[in-house]
Design a protein around this motif. Sequence first.
Motif, PDB file in Angstrom:
ATOM      1  N   CYS A  58      37.859 -19.747  34.570  1.00  0.00           N
ATOM      2  CA  CYS A  58      36.753 -20.709  34.684  1.00  0.00           C
ATOM      3  C   CYS A  58      35.737 -20.311  35.744  1.00  0.00           C
ATOM      4  O   CYS A  58      34.876 -21.123  36.119  1.00  0.00           O
ATOM      5  CB  CYS A  58      37.304 -22.104  35.004  1.00  0.00           C
ATOM      6  N   ASP A  59      35.827 -19.107  36.254  1.00  0.00           N
ATOM      7  CA  ASP A  59      34.918 -18.667  37.316  1.00  0.00           C
ATOM      8  C   ASP A  59      33.472 -18.728  36.827  1.00  0.00           C
ATOM      9  O   ASP A  59      33.106 -18.074  35.842  1.00  0.00           O
ATOM     10  CB  ASP A  59      35.276 -17.240  37.738  1.00  0.00           C
ATOM     11  N   ASP A  60      32.628 -19.551  37.532  1.00  0.00           N
ATOM     12  CA  ASP A  60      31.230 -19.693  37.141  1.00  0.00           C
ATOM     13  C   ASP A  60      30.299 -18.863  38.007  1.00  0.00           C
ATOM     14  O   ASP A  60      29.066 -18.940  37.881  1.00  0.00           O
ATOM     15  CB  ASP A  60      30.807 -21.166  37.217  1.00  0.00           C
ATOM     16  N   CYS A 119      40.302 -21.230  28.512  1.00  0.00           N
ATOM     17  CA  CYS A 119      40.917 -21.048  29.821  1.00  0.00           C
ATOM     18  C   CYS A 119      42.422 -21.307  29.819  1.00  0.00           C
ATOM     19  O   CYS A 119      43.066 -21.203  30.872  1.00  0.00           O
ATOM     20  CB  CYS A 119      40.221 -21.944  30.863  1.00  0.00           C
ATOM     21  N   ASN A 134      34.144 -27.124  36.910  1.00  0.00           N
ATOM     22  CA  ASN A 134      33.710 -26.441  38.129  1.00  0.00           C
ATOM     23  C   ASN A 134      33.236 -27.510  39.103  1.00  0.00           C
ATOM     24  O   ASN A 134      32.141 -28.042  38.983  1.00  0.00           O
ATOM     25  CB  ASN A 134      32.604 -25.440  37.807  1.00  0.00           C
ATOM     26  N   THR A 146      31.899 -23.778  44.271  1.00  0.00           N
ATOM     27  CA  THR A 146      32.603 -24.640  43.322  1.00  0.00           C
ATOM     28  C   THR A 146      34.059 -24.207  43.218  1.00  0.00           C
ATOM     29  O   THR A 146      34.401 -23.036  43.398  1.00  0.00           O
ATOM     30  CB  THR A 146      31.967 -24.577  41.922  1.00  0.00           C
ATOM     31  N   GLU A 179      37.148 -23.756  40.731  1.00  0.00           N
ATOM     32  CA  GLU A 179      37.385 -23.586  39.304  1.00  0.00           C
ATOM     33  C   GLU A 179      38.695 -24.258  38.926  1.00  0.00           C
ATOM     34  O   GLU A 179      39.740 -23.995  39.524  1.00  0.00           O
ATOM     35  CB  GLU A 179      37.426 -22.101  38.926  1.00  0.00           C
ATOM     36  N   CYS A 233      37.400 -26.093  31.050  1.00  0.00           N
ATOM     37  CA  CYS A 233      36.968 -25.726  32.404  1.00  0.00           C
ATOM     38  C   CYS A 233      36.216 -26.847  33.101  1.00  0.00           C
ATOM     39  O   CYS A 233      35.404 -27.555  32.496  1.00  0.00           O
ATOM     40  CB  CYS A 233      36.074 -24.497  32.342  1.00  0.00           C
TER      41      CYS A 233
END
Length: 556
Positions: free
Chosen positions: A182-184, A161, A201, A189, A191, A199
């Motif tokens: 870091c998008d989960d 990241c 979250n 959440t 990021e 990362c």
Amino acid sequence: MRAIRLLLWVALGASMGCSILVDPNGTRDGESDGGVSDGGADADTPDGDRPDRDLPDTDLPDVDLPDVPPPPMCPDTCDDGVECTEDSCSEETGFFCVNTPVDSICGDGQRCMAGVGCVDAGCERDEQCDDGNPCNGVETCSEDGACAPGEPVVCEDEFDCTIDACDPETGRCAHQPNHDACDDGVECTQELCDPEAGCRNVPRNGRCEAGVCEVGVCDPAEGCGTQPRDCAIDDPCFVGMCDPDRDECVRIPVDADGDGEGPMALGCGGDCNDMNASINSDATEVCDGIDNDCNGDIDDGIVCETPDFCGEEAVLSVDVGGSVTVRGSFDDVGDNYNTGCSTTSGPDAVYAIDVPRTLVDITIELEGTTADTVLGVRGTCGDWTTSPSVGSICNDDRRRGEDQDSRLWLHNVAASGGFPSRLYILVDSWARNGEGDFQLTVSIDPAARDVCSASPLDIRGGGTVFGTILGENNQRPSCATTNRPEAVFQTGRFGEAEGLVVTSRHILYARSSCSGDDLDCDNSSAGSQTSLEDLDSSFMFLEASTRSQYLLRYNP
């Protein structure tokens, strides 16, 4: 000059001076971080002069987050004013301006020198080869008079990241966080890219919608959910709860019996028994052996009349786990009734108690009397000499020949299944012209289990037990081939014990330990009596069919 400008525009800003539109606590712009207010008007309370105490914050707290820096981006221009350099900025350069010399822009026999422009291609010293960018290494002048490139600086780290690049101004590596990497896929959440950890979250509860009397909960794995709003408060006199009509926490005063007064024990009011609505500081004191008005004095010195007849019986109020004591005198009453234990008795008094609907043990005893007494108990008032199932329930002297007091136990009884909801107690004098005073105590406790290891009913003091066999089946007597449920009693050395079950064959036996051998065992048919004598035992057992009612007279 040939300028190549590769600018990365992101939706959150367009210049190095802008800030990301996320507050330091992680809430998106224009987004509410809470559910409902934590206040609301207090419910009407009798102690309204007491100061209010704060209700809790009804929303779940979010995790503290660090300040989120603005996303990296290129400046408006990277022009260094040198015609022969190629000026660029991109994610690959870490959003740093890079001014790369391009020798081909210069004429024959020339090369491009950073910060200077076109110069003669040959060199005599290393500094003549410096291109002004420490990130591609230190250039040197070779023996043949030509500039040689240096060893580039490697800046790659272990985190996907971060944008890893060398700063051309300093020659040092920079690892700039790219939070979007870091998008989960979980909406609630936030990021975060930590250059030193990678990362993160972080759940943001404020991003989750909730229903009435609920709060949003962000699960990093599952996404948004809800849970009941926590309205607990640190105040012994109030209970915090959520009002669904207002969707907010309110305070409700503690008042278990609903008489409008808080419990004295918690310092919330003048109610000395918050489980009985007829007992509080505004109640009228009556002669029942209870402090009705909570002033600390039982019966307030009232001279209690001894109840003489059915219809005039004194009803004693006893809670489960409690007891009541009343005093009376045979001098004030006549000879109106008899028990099955004495047909030649004298003056008598009549009391009553209400039986709880849950299984209980009721102890009825006379202590400290100045007259020889007999106790009787019956489901109807007027005749204590008979009983429809087991004969008279009565006791004359708990220790025969040693004292004048009497005791009855009612074991495993409840106001259901045909058992009466009210019991009538006859306090009778043995002598026809009996005189003197008596003291009656009634206690109600949760029913003891008929198991040796679970503190069975303790009858060591002597008296008569009326009870019901409820199905505990843990023992096997020596004088029977069958095994049926039993009642268990804690005993000591005794002179005699007599058992009677009208509806079922029954067995009476005693042991010095629960798992030991029988010291004595007597087996009898329905309606006949069993007996044991002169045993030094710790436990006694009466075995019969489930739901059988029995009488056990125990004389220590």
